[in-house]
Design a protein around this motif. Structure first.
Motif, short mmCIF file in Angstrom:
data_model
loop_
_atom_site.label_atom_id
_atom_site.label_comp_id
_atom_site.label_asym_id
_atom_site.label_seq_id
_atom_site.Cartn_x
_atom_site.Cartn_y
_atom_site.Cartn_z
N LEU A 295 36.72 47.89 44.15
CA LEU A 295 36.87 46.63 43.42
C LEU A 295 37.89 46.87 42.31
O LEU A 295 37.74 47.77 41.49
N ILE B 77 30.31 37.17 37.23
CA ILE B 77 30.68 38.43 37.87
C ILE B 77 31.01 39.52 36.84
O ILE B 77 32.07 40.13 36.90
N LEU C 126 37.01 37.10 33.92
CA LEU C 126 36.98 38.56 33.88
C LEU C 126 35.97 38.96 32.80
O LEU C 126 36.20 38.72 31.61
N VAL D 219 31.20 43.04 35.34
CA VAL D 219 31.16 44.32 36.04
C VAL D 219 30.05 45.22 35.50
O VAL D 219 29.22 45.73 36.26
N THR E 240 37.84 35.15 39.97
CA THR E 240 37.59 34.22 38.85
C THR E 240 38.13 32.83 39.14
O THR E 240 37.79 31.88 38.44
N MET F 289 28.43 45.74 41.39
CA MET F 289 29.82 45.72 40.89
C MET F 289 30.19 47.09 40.33
O MET F 289 31.31 47.59 40.54
N LEU G 212 39.20 41.08 41.05
CA LEU G 212 38.31 40.34 40.15
C LEU G 212 39.01 39.08 39.64
O LEU G 212 38.41 38.02 39.52
#
Lengths: 89, 452
Positions: B350, B333, B366, B335, B359, B341, B355
């Protein structure tokens, strides 16, 4: 080694002929051909055997791509294994 | 015989849904390159990498052509350099980073990972020297990536290392401020780091790995998203099945490429890492998958649950498709590397806190988050400590790759170029954890029973 050649694009005269001539010049044997036409969109799938090919894969691939560019079509050649891997257990 | 529909489906996955092999990563042990004379050690490292990986890029390109599947990156991971460098008495390890960079450029790879140290329980002399050299090493090289493991479920979290990494991230950003703090995009702080990860910036060749091996990372968020469109509105167990089947297909391609590369290079096959690794290209986004599952935006309540479903289904589908699944396997994930994202972060939908929750169930942590340049080192250490605690308690890999962008504040955009993408600077809670961080010491390893 077996591979699939796919030709996708706008239909016109001589597509199959041009691909077949190129393959025959390189001594690549065609095992199967199928073709469909939807409206003006042309799709051809060709299974070939490259065992006796006079050109290495790379050269053949480049020549097919070039032919595609010349005829305003997308022509790809991919080894058969990738399709088997993805669709057969 | 393969039918026409299957052939065209494969081509569509590659052409329109961005299916690719993200990386072929060659892991190389440098344990035999230690030497009391630093210059000799650097020469040995350079020579060994060039010898082992000389054909890597060419082989990758040939496989790419023959199977018609893009192989986006060719990379190298090496033994954590702290283990190799501490044989010499030099205080400054930057020449090692430069030797790695020269070797990476010589063989033509995209990145080289392993400027690393594993300090979950404490520092050796070499570990500390390496960590203190990271900012300069990343500022003076282009392709070298660095990672530091600060905690494990079995050892707990080394809070002295967490504090030091807060300062290191900050210094790295300062030394690369003319590039928006780019150095920090090449630096990961891990808890429970894996030793066979092919993805950057956290790849290194662990001490339990063989002399040399090939690890492959496959991607394809676009393919999963497209498959889910055909199951629109279906119950979530049906969606999970759809993801599993797609993950299976994607992983089979990775396995094929890995075996082919391993045969051609004469190097054993290690693992396939099936990670949905997004890029900033439209249609190559993990956020899009979560939204396809029914969230109006990534970050909405329900995001963590949707991500948990996705991450698990990806692993289950991938497991059967490869003889050896490893690495990080799951959903990333980052960003800045995911168009969905980026959009959600820009619109304030978001947050870093959401976030962080995500995780707990995604495959890493992150990742690629731009934060204000004036964020104090202790606050960055606090973020690292939280993330490490999540990894430690839940027996999973977690990581922090944040970029305190010098001179930028909340809402500004920063661009890192290429696969690293662009990101909006996100707000960080301004309450100070300084006193907690400055205590140092260790957070003891957690209990493995009474898990509620």
């Amino acid at each position: 080694m077996r591979a699939f050649i796919t030709v996708i694009g706008k239909d016109k005269v001589g597509i199959i002929a041009a691909v077949c001539v190129l393959l025959s010049e390189q001594n690549v044997n065609i095992l199967d051909i199928s073709q469909t036409l939807f409206q003006e969109s042309f799709t051809m799938i060709m299974q070939v055997d490259m065992t006796q090919s006079s050109a290495p894969f790379e050269t053949l691939s480049e020549r097919l791509t070039q032919l595609g560019t010349d005829m305003d079509l997308t022509i790809r050649i991919q080894r058969e294994e990738i399709f088997n891997a993805m669709h057969r257990i | 015989m393969i039918n026409k529909g299957e052939i065209l489906q494969t081509i569509e996955m590659i052409d329109q849904q961005h299916l690719d092999v993200r990386t072929i990563t060659m892991g190389i042990s440098l344990r035999d390159c230690g030497c009391a004379d630093m210059n000799k050690s650097c020469d040995k490292i350079y020579d060994k990498i060039c010898r082992k990986a000389g054909d890597l890029v060419r082989t990758g390109e040939a496989i790419e052509r023959e199977f018609g599947i893009p192989i986006v990156n060719k990379r190298i991971s090496v033994t954590p350099i702290s283990l190799v460098a501490e044989c010499c008495e030099a205080n400054d390890y930057v020449p090692f980073a430069k030797a790695l960079d020269r070797a990476a450029k010589e063989v033509g790879v995209d990145f080289l990972g392993g400027y690393s140290a594993l300090v979950q329980k404490g520092f050796t002399v070499g570990d500390e020297r390496l960590i203190r050299s990271i900012p300069e090493a990343l500022a003076e090289t282009e392709l070298v990536c660095s990672s530091v493991n600060v905690g494990t479920t079995r050892a707990g979290v080394n809070m002295d290392a967490v504090r030091l990494m807060g300062e290191t991230v900050k210094k790295t950003a300062e030394l690369t401020k003319h590039q928006g703090g780019l150095g920090c995009a090449k630096l990961v702080v891990f808890c429970n780091a894996v030793e066979d990860n092919p993805f950057m910036a956290g790849a290194f060749h662990g001490v339990g790995e063989p002399e040399c091996e090939i690890n492959v990372g496959v991607s394809g968020p676009g393919v999963v998203c497209q498959a889910l469109k055909s199951a629109k509105g279906a119950p979530l167990d049906v969606a999970a099945e759809t993801i599993k089947k797609t993950a299976f297909r994607i992983t089979r391609v990775g396995q094929l490429v890995a075996q082919e590369a391993s045969n051609r290079l004469g190097v054993p096959f290690g693992i396939v890492d099936l990670s949905l690794a997004p890029t900033a290209t439209i249609g190559d986004s993990v956020a899009d998958i979560l939204e396809e599952l029914g969230l109006s935006s990534v970050g909405a309540p329900g995001t963590t649950a949707a991500l948990a479903l996705l991450n698990d289904a990806v692993k289950k589908g991938g497991l059967m498709a490869s003889s050896s699944v490893g690495g990080l396997s799951g959903a990333f994930i980052p960003v800045s590397e995911d168009a969905g994202m980026i959009a959600a972060a820009r619109a304030g939908r978001l947050t870093i806190e959401k976030l962080e929750a995500m995780t707990c169930v995604c495959s890493v942590g992150l990742d690629m988050i731009a934060i204000p340049g004036d964020t104090p080192a202790e606050t960055i250490a606090g973020i690292i400590a939280d993330e490490a605690a999540i990894g430690m308690v839940n027996s999973k890999t977690t990581a922090v790759r944040v970029i305190p962008v010098p001179g930028k504040s909340v809402g500004d955009m920063v661009s890192f170029g290429g696969l690293l993408g662009e990101a909006p600077v996100m707000p960080v809670n301004t309450c100070s954890p300084a006193e907690f961080i400055l205590r140092g010491g260790r957070i003891p390893a957690p209990l493995q029973s009474l898990r509620n």
